[in-house]
Write a protein that holds these residues in place. Structure first.
Motif, PDB file in Angstrom:
ATOM      1  N   PRO A  62      23.940 -36.406 -56.519  1.00  0.00           N
ATOM      2  CA  PRO A  62      24.674 -35.735 -57.376  1.00  0.00           C
ATOM      3  C   PRO A  62      24.496 -37.171 -58.703  1.00  0.00           C
ATOM      4  O   PRO A  62      24.879 -38.067 -58.468  1.00  0.00           O
ATOM      5  CB  PRO A  62      25.829 -34.858 -57.898  1.00  0.00           C
ATOM      6  CG  PRO A  62      26.156 -35.755 -56.224  1.00  0.00           C
ATOM      7  CD  PRO A  62      24.307 -36.115 -55.074  1.00  0.00           C
ATOM      8  N   SER A  63      24.885 -36.550 -60.199  1.00  0.00           N
ATOM      9  CA  SER A  63      24.760 -37.724 -61.491  1.00  0.00           C
ATOM     10  C   SER A  63      27.386 -37.425 -60.914  1.00  0.00           C
ATOM     11  O   SER A  63      27.275 -36.308 -60.491  1.00  0.00           O
ATOM     12  CB  SER A  63      24.977 -36.975 -62.091  1.00  0.00           C
ATOM     13  OG  SER A  63      25.153 -35.603 -62.695  1.00  0.00           O
ATOM     14  N   PRO A  64      27.358 -38.317 -61.545  1.00  0.00           N
ATOM     15  CA  PRO A  64      29.124 -38.229 -61.512  1.00  0.00           C
ATOM     16  C   PRO A  64      29.630 -36.033 -62.297  1.00  0.00           C
ATOM     17  O   PRO A  64      30.610 -35.855 -61.384  1.00  0.00           O
ATOM     18  CB  PRO A  64      29.076 -39.243 -62.506  1.00  0.00           C
ATOM     19  CG  PRO A  64      28.283 -40.174 -62.672  1.00  0.00           C
ATOM     20  CD  PRO A  64      27.100 -39.167 -61.885  1.00  0.00           C
ATOM     21  N   ILE A  65      28.814 -36.021 -63.810  1.00  0.00           N
ATOM     22  CA  ILE A  65      29.344 -35.241 -63.573  1.00  0.00           C
ATOM     23  C   ILE A  65      29.113 -34.070 -63.289  1.00  0.00           C
ATOM     24  O   ILE A  65      30.152 -32.614 -62.560  1.00  0.00           O
ATOM     25  CB  ILE A  65      29.135 -34.665 -65.502  1.00  0.00           C
ATOM     26  CG1 ILE A  65      29.873 -33.360 -66.370  1.00  0.00           C
ATOM     27  CG2 ILE A  65      27.000 -33.917 -65.569  1.00  0.00           C
ATOM     28  CD1 ILE A  65      31.047 -34.210 -65.986  1.00  0.00           C
ATOM     29  N   GLN A  66      27.890 -33.551 -61.708  1.00  0.00           N
ATOM     30  CA  GLN A  66      28.040 -32.622 -60.750  1.00  0.00           C
ATOM     31  C   GLN A  66      28.995 -33.024 -60.294  1.00  0.00           C
ATOM     32  O   GLN A  66      29.462 -32.002 -59.517  1.00  0.00           O
ATOM     33  CB  GLN A  66      26.485 -32.961 -60.640  1.00  0.00           C
ATOM     34  CG  GLN A  66      25.079 -32.833 -61.351  1.00  0.00           C
ATOM     35  CD  GLN A  66      24.417 -33.389 -61.467  1.00  0.00           C
ATOM     36  OE1 GLN A  66      23.285 -33.252 -60.063  1.00  0.00           O
ATOM     37  NE2 GLN A  66      23.134 -32.771 -62.265  1.00  0.00           N
ATOM     38  N   ASP A  89      16.913 -27.001 -50.957  1.00  0.00           N
ATOM     39  CA  ASP A  89      14.854 -27.848 -51.386  1.00  0.00           C
ATOM     40  C   ASP A  89      14.657 -27.625 -53.044  1.00  0.00           C
ATOM     41  O   ASP A  89      13.867 -28.459 -52.634  1.00  0.00           O
ATOM     42  CB  ASP A  89      13.945 -26.399 -50.659  1.00  0.00           C
ATOM     43  CG  ASP A  89      12.687 -26.646 -50.410  1.00  0.00           C
ATOM     44  OD1 ASP A  89      12.403 -27.506 -49.555  1.00  0.00           O
ATOM     45  OD2 ASP A  89      12.376 -25.572 -50.588  1.00  0.00           O
ATOM     46  N   ALA A  90      14.665 -27.007 -53.661  1.00  0.00           N
ATOM     47  CA  ALA A  90      14.555 -27.383 -54.788  1.00  0.00           C
ATOM     48  C   ALA A  90      14.905 -28.572 -55.295  1.00  0.00           C
ATOM     49  O   ALA A  90      14.433 -29.413 -55.779  1.00  0.00           O
ATOM     50  CB  ALA A  90      15.351 -26.290 -55.815  1.00  0.00           C
ATOM     51  N   LEU A  91      15.683 -29.216 -55.103  1.00  0.00           N
ATOM     52  CA  LEU A  91      16.178 -29.965 -55.777  1.00  0.00           C
ATOM     53  C   LEU A  91      15.404 -31.278 -55.214  1.00  0.00           C
ATOM     54  O   LEU A  91      14.967 -32.292 -55.974  1.00  0.00           O
ATOM     55  CB  LEU A  91      18.053 -30.591 -55.570  1.00  0.00           C
ATOM     56  CG  LEU A  91      18.668 -29.487 -56.016  1.00  0.00           C
ATOM     57  CD1 LEU A  91      20.455 -29.897 -54.998  1.00  0.00           C
ATOM     58  CD2 LEU A  91      18.928 -30.066 -57.334  1.00  0.00           C
ATOM     59  N   ASP A  92      15.748 -31.314 -53.591  1.00  0.00           N
ATOM     60  CA  ASP A  92      14.630 -32.150 -53.424  1.00  0.00           C
ATOM     61  C   ASP A  92      13.165 -32.435 -53.600  1.00  0.00           C
ATOM     62  O   ASP A  92      12.417 -33.351 -53.598  1.00  0.00           O
ATOM     63  CB  ASP A  92      14.783 -31.829 -51.863  1.00  0.00           C
ATOM     64  CG  ASP A  92      13.208 -32.819 -50.921  1.00  0.00           C
ATOM     65  OD1 ASP A  92      13.968 -34.208 -50.680  1.00  0.00           O
ATOM     66  OD2 ASP A  92      12.188 -32.552 -50.138  1.00  0.00           O
ATOM     67  N   MET A 125      14.785 -35.733 -45.327  1.00  0.00           N
ATOM     68  CA  MET A 125      15.265 -34.220 -46.100  1.00  0.00           C
ATOM     69  C   MET A 125      17.048 -34.748 -45.924  1.00  0.00           C
ATOM     70  O   MET A 125      17.523 -34.726 -47.169  1.00  0.00           O
ATOM     71  CB  MET A 125      15.120 -32.872 -45.869  1.00  0.00           C
ATOM     72  CG  MET A 125      15.206 -32.057 -46.840  1.00  0.00           C
ATOM     73  SD  MET A 125      15.108 -30.571 -46.282  1.00  0.00           S
ATOM     74  CE  MET A 125      15.529 -29.618 -47.579  1.00  0.00           C
ATOM     75  N   MET A 126      17.684 -34.119 -45.416  1.00  0.00           N
ATOM     76  CA  MET A 126      19.361 -35.015 -44.542  1.00  0.00           C
ATOM     77  C   MET A 126      19.830 -35.875 -45.424  1.00  0.00           C
ATOM     78  O   MET A 126      20.789 -35.251 -46.210  1.00  0.00           O
ATOM     79  CB  MET A 126      19.001 -34.601 -43.256  1.00  0.00           C
ATOM     80  CG  MET A 126      19.296 -33.159 -43.013  1.00  0.00           C
ATOM     81  SD  MET A 126      20.382 -31.702 -43.689  1.00  0.00           S
ATOM     82  CE  MET A 126      21.967 -32.998 -42.795  1.00  0.00           C
ATOM     83  N   ARG A 165      24.196 -36.012 -50.289  1.00  0.00           N
ATOM     84  CA  ARG A 165      25.694 -35.615 -51.066  1.00  0.00           C
ATOM     85  C   ARG A 165      25.735 -34.692 -51.879  1.00  0.00           C
ATOM     86  O   ARG A 165      26.561 -34.433 -52.174  1.00  0.00           O
ATOM     87  CB  ARG A 165      25.495 -37.001 -52.118  1.00  0.00           C
ATOM     88  CG  ARG A 165      25.964 -38.176 -51.479  1.00  0.00           C
ATOM     89  CD  ARG A 165      25.952 -39.388 -52.199  1.00  0.00           C
ATOM     90  NE  ARG A 165      27.153 -39.108 -53.676  1.00  0.00           N
ATOM     91  CZ  ARG A 165      27.191 -40.306 -54.351  1.00  0.00           C
ATOM     92  NH1 ARG A 165      25.966 -41.046 -54.276  1.00  0.00           N
ATOM     93  NH2 ARG A 165      27.896 -39.993 -55.484  1.00  0.00           N
ATOM     94  N   PHE A 166      24.846 -33.466 -51.832  1.00  0.00           N
ATOM     95  CA  PHE A 166      24.299 -32.331 -52.375  1.00  0.00           C
ATOM     96  C   PHE A 166      25.071 -31.470 -51.526  1.00  0.00           C
ATOM     97  O   PHE A 166      25.773 -30.774 -51.919  1.00  0.00           O
ATOM     98  CB  PHE A 166      22.899 -32.342 -53.030  1.00  0.00           C
ATOM     99  CG  PHE A 166      22.911 -32.756 -54.437  1.00  0.00           C
ATOM    100  CD1 PHE A 166      23.322 -32.242 -55.574  1.00  0.00           C
ATOM    101  CD2 PHE A 166      21.700 -33.679 -54.267  1.00  0.00           C
ATOM    102  CE1 PHE A 166      22.799 -32.939 -56.832  1.00  0.00           C
ATOM    103  CE2 PHE A 166      21.968 -34.220 -55.731  1.00  0.00           C
ATOM    104  CZ  PHE A 166      21.757 -33.629 -57.089  1.00  0.00           C
TER     105      PHE A 166
END
Length: 584
Positions: free
Chosen positions: A38-42, A28-31, A10-11, A16-17
């Motif tokens: 993250p995408s470039p805009i993020q 945790d939700a992203l995982d 998970m780490m 990068r997030f």
């Protein structure tokens, strides 16, 4: 400190997030959603919003992860409150509003924030009930938000975040006054974000008025075209567009994409044509009831049909990552719209194809797009009938080999043996089977004859006509109104017509000889004084010299049919030469 294997994974996946300052709850939700980085805009947007140092204008296309770019900070700082919503997100369409709400609800994890979308087409009583129960993040279209404000059911005294998604599209749709009114009701110290694929002056004007110190961030997808998307165009006359699309569909077995048309009537007409020819297609535009639109989009995402026929506005908010094709059945009106459209394919590391149909009168528009859009838009020839038929035969042969190789045919071997004992020869039996399976699919006569190396048919050649109609801007007719009138009177749809040139006093319409005849006959019987026709002039070498009908031979390579109103006072059409005689 010792980490177990799961924690290490998970780490690694969300590290990068984590660098963006995001909490463990959202990580945790992203995982769980499978987001690894993250995408470039993020990466550009989230730190600015998390620190609160600046407001942000993000220039990014659909499909770049912009919803999470503003959604994550909103969820991080959002709190349940009895004092009204803490965040407001405006979007141009119902579909995009619903998509944003779904995305934020999936990102919030165990956060108890109440998030909902408000838009026209849904029962207002349901939305009023949601508001009375309490909503922390309001997402909606400007029109419905204004409605709720006027009902005094929605106020923004507690707003900490305000977001305009697809800002340029909302301005194009005429929402600028609504947007200004809504933003004027929000606190000045809120954090604000605008996302826009383009940067017109109206967007910057809103920024100057309603944003604090702001920064414009851009992603490389705006500055350079997607390398995974092959951009091609076909030169094709308007009346041959459907034939061209049919050939592309027949050639590309795995085609799954969106076909863009300018107007709602164009969308309906094309979708009906495709369905009549047994192609798997559905339509979506603003006149379709919301419940049906939602069902169509869900079915499209589930691949229950192959082609979605849509207007630009209706397609906003439809986010599908595995589209193989985007087809510009109607050429985009600007390079910005072109970028919006083709950005829907070639995503998530998958290749895609962007196809544009260009009629003879649209070459200048294509040239402008090519100058402003990085990357090569390559001209191609449409596949010929024999190529399509051979491709279908090859695919079917490969399928049979696969079936035999996997042994799936064995249950029918005894039936096949019995058929071979009949009075017919094996080739006859197989031919009958192929006829039953394919009908006329493998017959080249199914396709109309198009030139092998150039799909353009010059309006002065190949039995094509130019119809002169004495109606133009001065009489209150533009191209769309005139095409609607022609369709209403004659049944000849816009997809069958070529170049249309509308001026103050008249309009020129290119059409096939047969369609020109239909149009002329329909208007000759017209009783409306505004569109009544008193005569018809034709120049055509193919007409008999002794013809006593409404068509009289003239020494010209061009066939010319002229509509003439009573108020036209016998004025000839724009073509020079012999004065045509008018049929009585």
């Amino acid at each position: 400190m010792v980490l177990n294997g799961m924690a290490k994974v998970m780490m690694k996946e969300t590290s990068r997030f984590r660098l963006l300052g995001i909490s463990d709850r959202i990580l945790d939700a992203l995982d769980k959603k499978g987001f690894e980085e993250p995408s470039p805009i993020q990466e550009l947007t989230i730190p600015l919003l998390m620190t609160g140092s600046k407001d942000v204008i993000g220039q990014a296309q659909t499909g770049t992860g912009k919803t999470a770019a503003f959604g994550i900070p909103i969820i991080e700082f959002g709190k349940r409150s009895k004092d009204g919503p803490g965040a407001l997100i405006l979007a141009p369409t119902r579909e995009l509003s619903m998509q944003i709400a779904d995305e934020l609800n999936s990102l919030k994890g165990e956060n108890p924030l109440r998030i909902a979308a408000f838009y026209g087409g849904q029962n207002i009583a349901i939305q009023l009930k949601l508001l009375s129960a309490g909503i922390d993040v309001v997402i909606g279209t400007p029109g419905r938000i204004i409605d709720l404000m006027e009902r005094k059911k929605l106020h923004f005294d507690n707003i900490k975040f305000a977001v305009l998604d697809e800002a340029d599209e909302m301005l194009d749709m005429g929402f600028i006054e609504d947007i200004e009114r809504i933003l004027s009701a929000t606190p000045e110290d809120k954090r604000m974000l605008m996302f826009s694929a383009t940067m017109p002056k109206e967007v910057l004007s809103i920024a100057e008025r309603f944003m604090r110190d702001y920064e414009i961030v851009r992603t490389k997808t705006i500055e350079q075209s997607n390398e995974l998307t092959e951009q091609i165009y076909y030169e094709v006359r308007r009346e041959n567009k459907f034939e061209a699309l049919s050939r592309i569909i027949d050639m590309e077995e795995e085609l799954y994409g969106i076909v863009f048309c300018h107007t709602r009537s164009d969308v309906d007409e094309l979708a009906e044509q495709l369905q009549r020819h047994h192609y798997s297609a559905e339509a979506i535009h603003g006149d379709i009831p919301q419940s049906q639109r939602t069902k169509v989009i869900a079915n499209f995402k589930d691949r229950k049909f192959k082609l979605l026929i849509a207007t630009d506005v209706a397609a906003r908010g439809i986010d599908v990552n595995d589209l193989t094709h985007v087809i510009n059945y109607s050429i985009p009106q600007s390079h910005e719209t072109y970028i919006h459209r083709i950005g829907r394919t070639g995503r998530a590391g998958k290749s895609g194809t962007a196809i544009t149909f260009v009629t003879p009168g649209e070459q200048r528009k294509l040239s402008m797009i090519r100058k402003k859009v990085p990357g090569e838009i390559t001209r191609r020839n449409l596949p010929q009938a024999w190529e399509i038929v051979e491709a279908k035969k090859s695919r079917f042969t490969a399928l049979l080999n696969t079936i035999i190789g996997e042994g799936k045919h064995k249950q029918y071997l005894s039936f096949a043996d019995s058929l071979l004992t009949s009075e017919h020869t094996p080739p006859e039996l197989l031919a009958a089977f192929l006829h039953e399976r394919f009908k006329n699919e493998l017959v080249m006569d199914k396709y109309i004859n198009l030139p092998a190396n150039d799909t353009f048919v010059h309006p002065e050649m190949h039995d094509h006509s130019q119809v002169y109609i004495a109606l133009g801007y001065d009489a209150g007719y533009n191209k769309r109104k005139l095409l609607d009138l022609i369709f209403k009177r004659s049944g000849v749809g816009c997809e069958r017509l070529g170049k249309v040139e509308c001026s103050g006093t008249h309009t020129l319409v290119n059409a096939s000889a047969g369609d020109a005849e239909r149009i002329v006959k329909a208007f000759q019987g017209e009783k409306d004084p505004e569109t009544r026709i008193t005569g018809l002039a034709v120049q055509d070498d193919s007409i008999s010299e002794k013809s006593s009908g409404p068509l009289e031979r003239r020494s010209s390579k061009r066939r010319f049919s002229s509509f003439r109103k009573d108020s036209f006072h016998g004025q000839r059409g724009p073509h020079k030469g012999k004065k045509p005689r008018y049929a009585k």
